[in-house]
Enzyme design. Structure first.
Site, PDB file in Angstrom:
ATOM      1  CG  ASP A 251      -5.498   0.939  -0.606  1.00 50.48           C
ATOM      2  OD1 ASP A 251      -5.510   1.464   0.673  1.00 50.48           O
ATOM      3  OD2 ASP A 251      -4.539   0.301  -1.036  1.00 50.48           O
ATOM      4  CE  LYS A 273      -1.626   7.484   4.312  1.00 51.32           C
ATOM      5  NZ  LYS A 273      -1.653   5.804   3.955  1.00 51.32           N
ATOM      6  CG  MET A 386       4.076   5.966  -4.678  1.00 56.12           C
ATOM      7  SD  MET A 386       4.256   5.219  -3.026  1.00 56.12           S
ATOM      8  CE  MET A 386       5.306   4.015  -3.164  1.00 56.12           C
TER       9      MET A 386
END
Ligand code: SAH
Length: 465
Positions: A251, A273, A386
């Site tokens: 990741d 991402k 987050m």
């Protein structure tokens, strides 16, 4: 080499330790790993040694230490705590013709104690002849990482089966057989805790006269927690899996340094991402993991923090389960723990906070609409993952739901990394301060509601009263 390493048999042999303080205790601990007869030559000994003597594990010999005390000993350690006495006793040891180690006096030593990696009966001894003890310890740490904790049990099992192997397996095939035991499925199974299964495989192979032919083994997937993104906060088991892996899917939040712990020839595939780069949808990630395992590969799915916390691990596990592929979870240090440690704080604290809520500012549906007042009671620590982007809305919702404006908030960005950033504020100024400090991701919010926090009554409540 000014010194030469050897493994000494100490069973039934006498080891004399002159001195009764902490240094003597240290040497005693070391010698207790062996089967030596340990004699402590000292009039007074510290409590740990006294307890060992009372239990008969060691023998205390009082009275003056003489050359006779040392004669015939396999090894002598000298650490009386008195420099003159140590020098005199080193002379005695020489006269008695025994091998002596004088603590902190390399000039008087015949022998040095190495740094040990102990997987008894597998023992690695590291020495630098006193030139670089720090390097010695670094090497030890690397080897500790390389050798799984239970390796000694597997070696001991091999030792017990040696005669049987000699009987059943032709000489020319034995090397390949042991290669398979220590490099193939048995070692792998054993290191994962399936010790009985490993033993059964080995015994069956001995019965059959050799290891099974190479077949396309079923793959195996480890969902490994990488920790907060710094190389030394992954678990030893995680490192082990990295070293076994044929392929690693990792990741964005994983420290690139961590990948160096993997085998040089392991494939590394980035599935994170990044802004501006087409991102990997979750089903595509699931798909490539399953495909790699179907090819018989040992797969590591390396995830930041703990795979069980906001890591979409469940979705990956579900697709593995559906494909009939074996998998496991290797836990990791989650961001909430790492951030709390960076603050020199504690997620729970007796009498202050006795509940921890881990939650997120972002869910599958987007911004998380939550009943914050439900999560945050007096005595609770709330860790918000987050949540940087939506901190303004979270703050507004929390205040609207009646949470105290003065709740202490701590924001930790890139916890545990060299460029970590800490912001301390209060709920009423949270979003403003996050913006002002230009807090970067990844970052976590920790909101503490201590049990005894004095909360000002909201104005309308006061008016109503
Ligand atoms: N599985 C991870 C969480 C993944 S979700 C874990 O257990 O930690 C991603 C969020 O984790 C980020 O938005 C941030 O809130 C948090 N996070 C991950 N690494 C972090 C770090 N080093 N410092 C602070 N927060 C971190």
């Amino acid at each position: 080499m000014k010194t030469f390493p050897m493994f000494l048999k100490l069973e039934g042999r006498r080891v004399v330790i002159a001195g009764g303080g902490e240094q003597a205790a240290q040497k005693t601990r070391l010698m207790l790993k062996t089967e030596a007869e340990i004699v402590i030559a000292a009039d007074t000994v510290e409590p740990e040694l006294a307890a060992l003597a009372a239990r008969g594990r060691i023998r205390q010999q009082k009275g003056p230490v003489t050359c006779g005390t040392f004669r015939g000993a396999a090894l002598v350690f000298i650490c009386t705590g008195d420099a003159l006495m140590d020098t005199a006793l080193a002379g005695c040891a020489k006269t008695a013709g025994v091998v002596a180690n004088v603590v902190d006096r390399p000039d008087l030593c015949d022998a040095f104690t190495p740094s040990l990696v102990d997987r008894d009966p597998v023992v690695v001894a590291i020495g630098t002849e006193g030139t670089a003890p720090v390097l010695g310890r670094q090497i030890k740490t690397r080897i500790e990482e390389m050798l799984e904790p239970r390796l000694g049990d597997l070696a001991a099992l091999a030792g017990r089966l040696r005669d049987l192997v000699a009987e059943r397996i032709p000489m020319k095939s034995r090397r390949a057989f042991w290669g398979w035991v220590f490099n193939g499925e048995p070692r792998l199974k054993h290191s994962r805790g399936a010790e009985r299964e490993a033993a059964r495989m080995i015994k069956e192979a001995i019965e059959a006269g050799g290891q099974p032919l190479e077949r396309n083994e079923a793959g195996f997937v480890s969902l490994v927690g990488a920790g907060p993104g710094i190389r030394d906060l992954i678990t030893l088991r995680g490192v082990q899996r990295l070293q076994e892996a044929d392929i690693i899917f990792y990741d964005r939040l994983v420290d690139p340094d961590l990948l160096e712990l993997a085998r040089r020839d392991a494939e590394r595939v980035y599935v994170g991402k990044e802004p501006g780069v087409p991102s990997w949808p979750q089903d595509r990630i699931n798909g490539v993991i399953v495909a790699a395992a179907r090819e018989g590969k040992r797969v590591v799915r390396l995830k930041s923090g703990d795979p069980g916390i906001f890591g979409r691990g469940a979705e990956e596990a579900e697709s593995l389960q559906a494909a009939g592929i074996e998998w496991e979870i290797v836990p990791g240090v989650t961001a909430a723990s790492a951030a709390t440690a960076s603050l020199d704080g504690f997620l729970t604290e007796r009498g202050v906070t006795d509940a921890v809520v881990l939650t997120t500012g972002h869910t599958r549906e987007g911004f998380a609409i939550q009943n914050w007042a439900n999560h945050l009671h007096p005595g609770t620590t709330l860790a918000l993952y987050m949540a940087i982007a939506s901190s303004g809305r979270i703050q507004a919702d929390m205040l609207a739901q009646g949470l105290p404006a003065s709740l202490p908030v701590e924001i930790v960005s890139r916890a545990a990394s060299p460029d970590q950033q800490i912001v301390r504020t209060r709920l009423e100024r949270m979003a403003q301060d996050i913006e002002a400090a230009e807090v970067r991701n990844p970052a976590i919010l920790l909101i503490r509601y201590p049990k005894d926090m004095a909360v000002e009554k909201p104005e309308n409540a006061a008016n109503a009263g």
